[in-house]
Design a protein around this motif. Structure first.
Motif, PDB file in Angstrom:
ATOM      1  N   ALA A  68      40.063  32.727  35.695  1.00  0.00           N
ATOM      2  CA  ALA A  68      39.460  34.057  35.567  1.00  0.00           C
ATOM      3  C   ALA A  68      37.979  33.952  35.225  1.00  0.00           C
ATOM      4  CB  ALA A  68      40.195  34.865  34.497  1.00  0.00           C
ATOM      5  N   VAL A  98      37.223  42.171  34.159  1.00  0.00           N
ATOM      6  CA  VAL A  98      38.622  42.159  33.727  1.00  0.00           C
ATOM      7  C   VAL A  98      39.537  42.470  34.909  1.00  0.00           C
ATOM      8  CG1 VAL A  98      40.327  43.342  32.293  1.00  0.00           C
ATOM      9  CG2 VAL A  98      38.120  42.718  31.332  1.00  0.00           C
ATOM     10  N   GLY A 150      39.794  39.401  37.280  1.00  0.00           N
ATOM     11  CA  GLY A 150      40.301  38.167  36.690  1.00  0.00           C
ATOM     12  C   GLY A 150      41.721  38.230  36.200  1.00  0.00           C
ATOM     13  N   LEU A 151      42.258  39.429  36.011  1.00  0.00           N
ATOM     14  CA  LEU A 151      43.607  39.575  35.455  1.00  0.00           C
ATOM     15  C   LEU A 151      44.684  38.903  36.291  1.00  0.00           C
ATOM     16  CD1 LEU A 151      45.334  40.801  33.216  1.00  0.00           C
ATOM     17  CD2 LEU A 151      45.452  42.916  34.558  1.00  0.00           C
ATOM     18  N   ALA A 203      35.592  38.711  29.193  1.00  0.00           N
ATOM     19  CA  ALA A 203      36.620  39.255  30.083  1.00  0.00           C
ATOM     20  C   ALA A 203      37.781  38.280  30.233  1.00  0.00           C
ATOM     21  CB  ALA A 203      36.008  39.577  31.449  1.00  0.00           C
ATOM     22  N   ALA A 204      37.490  36.979  30.322  1.00  0.00           N
ATOM     23  CA  ALA A 204      38.569  35.989  30.436  1.00  0.00           C
ATOM     24  C   ALA A 204      39.414  35.956  29.159  1.00  0.00           C
ATOM     25  CB  ALA A 204      37.980  34.611  30.723  1.00  0.00           C
ATOM     26  N   VAL A 212      45.394  35.129  35.481  1.00  0.00           N
ATOM     27  CA  VAL A 212      46.128  34.834  34.248  1.00  0.00           C
ATOM     28  C   VAL A 212      47.615  35.138  34.433  1.00  0.00           C
ATOM     29  CG1 VAL A 212      46.271  35.289  31.779  1.00  0.00           C
ATOM     30  CG2 VAL A 212      44.048  35.351  32.921  1.00  0.00           C
ATOM     31  N   SER A 246      31.602  37.297  31.331  1.00  0.00           N
ATOM     32  CA  SER A 246      32.690  36.577  31.998  1.00  0.00           C
ATOM     33  C   SER A 246      33.603  35.910  30.977  1.00  0.00           C
ATOM     34  CB  SER A 246      32.112  35.529  32.952  1.00  0.00           C
ATOM     35  OG  SER A 246      31.360  36.137  33.977  1.00  0.00           O
ATOM     36  N   ASN A 293      41.652  38.970  29.131  1.00  0.00           N
ATOM     37  CA  ASN A 293      42.715  38.842  30.123  1.00  0.00           C
ATOM     38  C   ASN A 293      43.869  37.968  29.642  1.00  0.00           C
ATOM     39  OD1 ASN A 293      41.999  40.462  32.327  1.00  0.00           O
ATOM     40  ND2 ASN A 293      40.513  38.950  33.051  1.00  0.00           N
ATOM     41  N   VAL A 349      42.968  31.499  32.132  1.00  0.00           N
ATOM     42  CA  VAL A 349      41.678  31.930  31.581  1.00  0.00           C
ATOM     43  C   VAL A 349      40.530  31.187  32.270  1.00  0.00           C
ATOM     44  CG1 VAL A 349      40.253  31.888  29.508  1.00  0.00           C
ATOM     45  CG2 VAL A 349      42.608  32.671  29.374  1.00  0.00           C
ATOM     46  N   LEU A 393      46.405  40.325  27.842  1.00  0.00           N
ATOM     47  CA  LEU A 393      46.853  41.286  28.844  1.00  0.00           C
ATOM     48  C   LEU A 393      47.734  40.616  29.896  1.00  0.00           C
ATOM     49  CD1 LEU A 393      43.647  43.440  29.487  1.00  0.00           C
ATOM     50  CD2 LEU A 393      45.670  44.053  28.159  1.00  0.00           C
ATOM     51  N   GLY A 394      47.295  39.451  30.373  1.00  0.00           N
ATOM     52  CA  GLY A 394      48.083  38.725  31.363  1.00  0.00           C
ATOM     53  C   GLY A 394      49.418  38.267  30.817  1.00  0.00           C
TER      54      GLY A 394
END
Length: 296
Positions: free
Chosen positions: A224, A168, A171-172, A90-91, A175, A87, A94, A221, A97-98
């Protein structure tokens, strides 16, 4: 004519200025503080405080030794480590990416931009079980993308990598939606002023844009991470649910409940709450520290 004498006017000192006391209830255009406050207290008690209190009390039915024995079980420890570790990763993934997606949607005009903007919210509206089935179909060894990864010896579905992809995915949007409104309100004249003063593109991004967006990035974050820790539906399909390898903590709680081990399930849930609460305290402390540096 005799001179007249007049008494000099008495000049009184002004009264001391008293510090204005903060009112307990500030005036508001909406009446009914008592009713509103009572509703808030009752709502939070029924939805938050009482359930958390029950969760904190239930594990101690098996005693302190039982709680320690449950949490130190290798299967439970592996599940907690997998859930929180993936987790957090992945945050973090993100975040860039976000930022990239939000920047593209705000700063560029292109055909299909509104459609792409709407697709960002798809993980919000999509049922988690449907998302899990779709991701498993896509990344399974016989799936469209999974078969391509298999050719290079990379297993996606039924592995920690598959869990990471699912986290991911869900959660995206948090963000993107945290950064997007702040980026829309960002005055471009500040960037132009930095360019006029001779700042390069990298300097404008690192010293003007990123510091302004940093609180929003941290908030996204955080959201996410919080969503990923408790995610269940979209993960169990792609995880494979192998003990000590791809078994997540929420699934282990469900297994404990199916075995009528309510105290053990509550102990795992309490551990997740405490770890999440500690992580949120650290993140909020970081936000306060950054806000203090920004005011200097």
């Amino acid at each position: 004519m005799e001179p007249r004498f007049y008494a000099a006017p008495v000049i009184r000192p002004p009264p001391p200025v008293r510090a204005r006391r903060t009112r307990f209830v500030e005036p508001s255009i909406l009446p009914g503080f008592g009713l509103s406050f009572s509703f808030v207290v009752i709502y939070l008690s029924l939805i938050v405080i009482i359930p958390l209190a029950a969760l904190a009390l239930r594990p101690w039915e098996i005693g302190l030794d039982g709680v320690i024995r449950t949490l130190t079980d290798p299967r439970v420890a592996a599940a907690l480590k997998l859930s929180f570790g993936l987790s957090f990763l992945a945050a973090l993934v993100n975040a860039p990416l976000g930022l990239l997606i939000a920047w593209t949607l705000v700063r560029y005009e292109f055909p299909g931009r509104r459609l792409l903007d709407a697709l960002v919210d798809l993980p919000f509206a999509l049922p988690t079980a449907v998302a899990g089935i779709a991701l498993t179909t896509l990344y399974a060894p016989t799936g469209l993308l999974g078969a391509q990864f298999e050719k290079i010896g990379l297993k996606t579905a039924y592995s920690p990598l598959g869990i990471f992809i699912a986290l991911v995915f869900i959660g995206l949007p948090f963000v993107v939606r945290s950064i997007q409104p702040v980026l829309q309100d960002l005055d471009r004249e500040v960037e132009e002023a930095a360019r006029t003063l001779g700042a390069t593109d990298l300097q404008r991004i690192s010293r003007v844009v990123i510091p302004t967006l940093l609180p929003a990035i941290i908030s996204g974050v955080t959201l996410a991470f919080a969503r990923a820790v408790g995610e269940y539906g979209s993960v169990i399909f792609i995880a494979g649910n192998m003990p000590l390898k791809t078994e997540i903590a929420p699934l282990l709680i469900v297994i404990k409940l199916e075995q009528y081990d309510y105290a053990g399930a509550a102990a795992i849930g309490l551990a997740m709450v405490l770890i999440s609460f500690g992580a949120l305290i650290l993140i909020n402390a970081g936000q306060i520290f950054l806000a203090g540096r920004g005011r200097r």
